[in-house]
Write an enzyme that holds these catalytic residues in place. Sequence first.
Site, short mmCIF file in Angstrom:
data_model
loop_
_atom_site.label_atom_id
_atom_site.label_comp_id
_atom_site.label_asym_id
_atom_site.label_seq_id
_atom_site.Cartn_x
_atom_site.Cartn_y
_atom_site.Cartn_z
N LYS A 153 -6.44 -27.67 23.39
CA LYS A 153 -5.61 -26.63 22.78
C LYS A 153 -6.39 -25.34 22.86
O LYS A 153 -7.58 -25.36 23.22
CB LYS A 153 -5.29 -26.98 21.32
CG LYS A 153 -6.53 -27.39 20.51
CD LYS A 153 -6.20 -27.78 19.07
CE LYS A 153 -5.52 -29.11 18.93
NZ LYS A 153 -4.20 -29.06 18.32
N ARG A 154 -5.77 -24.19 22.56
CA ARG A 154 -6.53 -22.96 22.54
C ARG A 154 -7.74 -23.11 21.61
O ARG A 154 -7.68 -23.80 20.60
CB ARG A 154 -5.65 -21.79 22.09
CG ARG A 154 -4.64 -21.35 23.14
CD ARG A 154 -5.32 -20.90 24.42
NE ARG A 154 -6.06 -19.68 24.25
CZ ARG A 154 -5.61 -18.48 24.60
NH1 ARG A 154 -4.42 -18.34 25.16
NH2 ARG A 154 -6.36 -17.41 24.40
N LYS B 243 -8.50 -24.15 14.40
CA LYS B 243 -8.22 -25.45 15.01
C LYS B 243 -9.42 -26.39 14.93
O LYS B 243 -9.32 -27.58 15.19
CB LYS B 243 -7.77 -25.27 16.45
CG LYS B 243 -6.40 -24.58 16.60
CD LYS B 243 -6.04 -24.39 18.06
CE LYS B 243 -4.73 -23.66 18.28
NZ LYS B 243 -3.54 -24.54 18.16
N LYS C 280 3.23 -34.23 21.91
CA LYS C 280 3.11 -34.75 23.28
C LYS C 280 2.24 -36.00 23.29
O LYS C 280 2.56 -37.00 23.95
CB LYS C 280 2.50 -33.69 24.21
CG LYS C 280 3.29 -32.41 24.35
CD LYS C 280 2.45 -31.31 25.01
CE LYS C 280 3.03 -29.94 24.74
NZ LYS C 280 2.07 -28.85 25.05
N HIS D 234 5.84 -17.78 13.48
CA HIS D 234 4.96 -18.80 14.06
C HIS D 234 3.61 -18.91 13.40
O HIS D 234 2.79 -19.74 13.81
CB HIS D 234 4.73 -18.53 15.55
CG HIS D 234 5.89 -18.94 16.41
ND1 HIS D 234 6.00 -20.21 16.92
CD2 HIS D 234 6.97 -18.26 16.81
CE1 HIS D 234 7.12 -20.28 17.64
NE2 HIS D 234 7.74 -19.11 17.58
N THR E 195 2.36 -28.51 18.77
CA THR E 195 3.26 -29.26 19.63
C THR E 195 2.46 -30.21 20.52
O THR E 195 2.99 -31.23 20.97
CB THR E 195 4.11 -28.33 20.52
OG1 THR E 195 3.24 -27.39 21.16
CG2 THR E 195 5.17 -27.62 19.71
C1 LIG Z 1 1.41 -28.05 24.24
C2 LIG Z 1 0.47 -27.05 24.74
C3 LIG Z 1 -0.18 -26.18 23.86
C4 LIG Z 1 -0.02 -26.26 22.36
O1 LIG Z 1 -1.00 -27.13 21.86
P1 LIG Z 1 -1.37 -27.21 20.30
O2 LIG Z 1 -2.27 -28.39 20.21
O3 LIG Z 1 -0.09 -27.42 19.57
O4 LIG Z 1 -2.05 -25.94 19.95
C5 LIG Z 1 -1.05 -25.25 24.37
N1 LIG Z 1 -1.28 -25.16 25.70
C6 LIG Z 1 -0.69 -25.99 26.58
C7 LIG Z 1 -1.00 -25.85 28.03
C8 LIG Z 1 0.21 -26.95 26.14
O5 LIG Z 1 0.81 -27.75 27.03
#
Ligand SMILES: *Cc1c(COP(=O)(O)O)cnc(C)c1O
Length: 826
Positions: free
Chosen positions: A567-568, A573, A679, A376, A675
């Site tokens: 995101k985190r 990032k 979304k 990952h 991911t």
């Molecule tokens: C989809 C999702 C992530 C992943 O987000 P990235 O932008 O790909 O880092 C992290 N936390 C939650 C709650 C999510 O739904």
Amino acid sequence: MTTPVKPSGKSQSKSKKVTTSLSKLEDSSLAQRVQRHVNHGLGRDKYDKQELFQALALSVKEKMLQRWRTTRQADSQFERKQVAYLSLEFLMGRAMGNAVMNLDLLQETQELLKAYAVELEELEQVEHDAGLGNGGLGRLAACFLDSCASLDLSVTGYGIRYEYGMFAQKLVDGFQVERPDRWLREGNPWEVRVSEHNVIVPFFGHTSSYVDPNGRRNVVWLDTQDVLAVAYDMPVPGYKNDRVNTLRLWKSEATDDFDLEEFNQGDYTEAVARKNMAEQITMVLYPNDASENGKELRLRQQYFLSSASLQDLLNNWVRQHGTDFSDFAKFNVMQLNDTHPSIAIPELMRLLIDEYFLEWDQAWQVVSQTMAYTNHTLLPEALERWSVRMLEHMLPRILEIIFEINARYLDLVAHQWPGDEQKLAAMSIIEEGNEPHVRMAYLAIVASFSVNGVAGLHSKLLTSGLFKDFYQLWPHKFNNKTNGVTPRRWLANCNPQLASLLTKRLGNDWVTDLSHLNALNAFTDDKGFIKEWQQVKQNNKAVLQQLIKAECDVDFDTNMLFDVQVKRIHEYKRQLLNILHVIHLYHQIQQGNTSNMVPRCVLIGGKAAPGYAMAKLIIKLASNVAHMVNSDPSVTPFLRVAFLPNYNVSAMEKICPATDLSEQISTAGKEASGTGNMKFMMNGAVTIGTLDGANVEMLEEVGEDNFFLFGLTAEQVMQQRQDYRPQHFIDASPALNEVLTLIDSGHFSLLEPGIFSPLITAITSCDDPWMTAADFESYRLSQEHVAKVYKNQTAWTQMSIRNTAASGRFSSDVTIAKYRDEIWKA
Ligand SMILES: *Cc1c(COP(=O)(O)O)cnc(C)c1O
């Protein structure tokens, strides 16, 4: 020592009786069931929403029990391959909405709730998120479970039932404060405790060997401290297909017998302390995303999950096939979600050799044909390494096996590169030094028949960089499986208005075959359709607006562009790049340069690992900037900023349907896939992003005209890093210069002078691995382009439609079909 706790005849006959009475129950309607739970469970006239939620959840679960049993029986009767998905994290979120939809109970539920004068949507809100994960990796596991069940695959998720999941985040004066997440406080109506699957996991002790009468040298692991693993099963219903798979989460408990021994010696307090130690294992999720942490308790969690799950799989096998394992690999495959459960490799060797008396080569055949590893990340700080010393103490038998695996594998390396000592040291599973470590990724590659990355670029960087030597040795092992997200949760359920618009135009097939969305391209010039599309987005923005008001006390305006990065929080990032741009806009507005500006609402959200100082400082900067922006009435007509606390799955379900612009701005080469990006795309957001992770493939699908691309490529990043001069970029960009000067002047930290200087230092350092300064100007120009396009609402909406239309490839159904065909062969 590791003999499974066998179900007694008594409990078996008891479970039969339960079966009969349950199937009677299953004939009753959902309404009758809810009525019964409300009456029985509460026994009084008044009930609150939480109680009604519990009653509904128990009723929906009952509706699943028959299918759950049928699925289990069918899977064990027919000789089909079983997949075990091993993961330390499953970020499931709420279960109700998904269950009601997948089981096709929506109308019935809405109807029955009328009697209680409550909307389903309201009830859903009181469910605690199952936050058993950090971010993308854990959410991927959850999306995969939904796709596996919906594709009618026999896949069991194995994980840990953490008592405390991902911490809840609060902001105090703009600083992150962590609060424990007691998600089980109200009980978990979805889970079923199944003690007939109890197994025992050994720790500590020492090994000894003896030669048996047949002349075989056997190793025994003695004086272990044993921990009981108890299975809690959660149902995973497929989408309207009658399959109900299982997510099996292990809870650690003290075994009774070792308590007893100590009681007999009169050492009561020692016995109670040991009991606590056993129960500690599954107490809390480690909140570090994409960083290793080396803590002993974390290794205990990893071994606990791995050993319990493997014993469970072997018990299943032996029950049906006896102790002949020659066909085991034909019917079993284990997918390791990162190296976190990779200790399962030596553990499976141990069980086969020590408990079932296979020879080394036979056991290795089994292991190396059943293990598949998903990588990952390329970030060196995330690659797990466990000290040999710690393993020797905690898992002495496991360490012996790792050494043996390494010795045999290094023979192969030596054969391939004769006389190359350097190669041998570089590729060894054991990293030498004052404190030798086991490199878990190397162990995983050596033992697995498949190693996959999670997006095209990421997989390419694995074989050309991090795992280059291994790729030379075993090119056939390496493959790519680009991540995906489930369109049930992330479109059908979280965006009902868009879902019904899609269904009205395309029929309902898109829910199980997202490539149907392609047909939307036929409507991009349909004025009526564009209007409807805009109206849906507008309505979703109003929902998010309310959330932001309630959580942040900031007024978002639905007529403004919603620009979102959730995101985190991590330096790679680059939330910092986003905030620098916000400050730039703020400065421009204060200067009166608003002629080309499009009014925006910028939303940032995400959790920082509690020990990650820089990430926490980035949150503080976002909060302070938000405060300055929102309290200046000359600025707010053009710009508003909010930091949303406690970003989680349920928040994302409100956020992605309401987003206009999705920020996917990581330093190229650092985000393995992402991911969140998918979304947003599914829900019609347009992406501003770098050529990183799955962005590359998203751009490929949607075309350059519908994607705001900026920044260095991964290759250029690697080039530039050799001789990086951030000052050169600052000098060349008046905008960046102004922004940094403004931060440095203390404008955003009047009461906390100098607080942000570590951020300035990082940006201006020649060692800045994230190259924020290098990408700023390109980002700023791309954002200008965004504003220009957004002014033409029709053009923007067409882009939005094309993004949804092109998102079909990022359904996790597509991803899982590839895992099925190319790795699992299921
Ligand atoms: C989809 C999702 C992530 C992943 O987000 P990235 O932008 O790909 O880092 C992290 N936390 C939650 C709650 C999510 O739904």
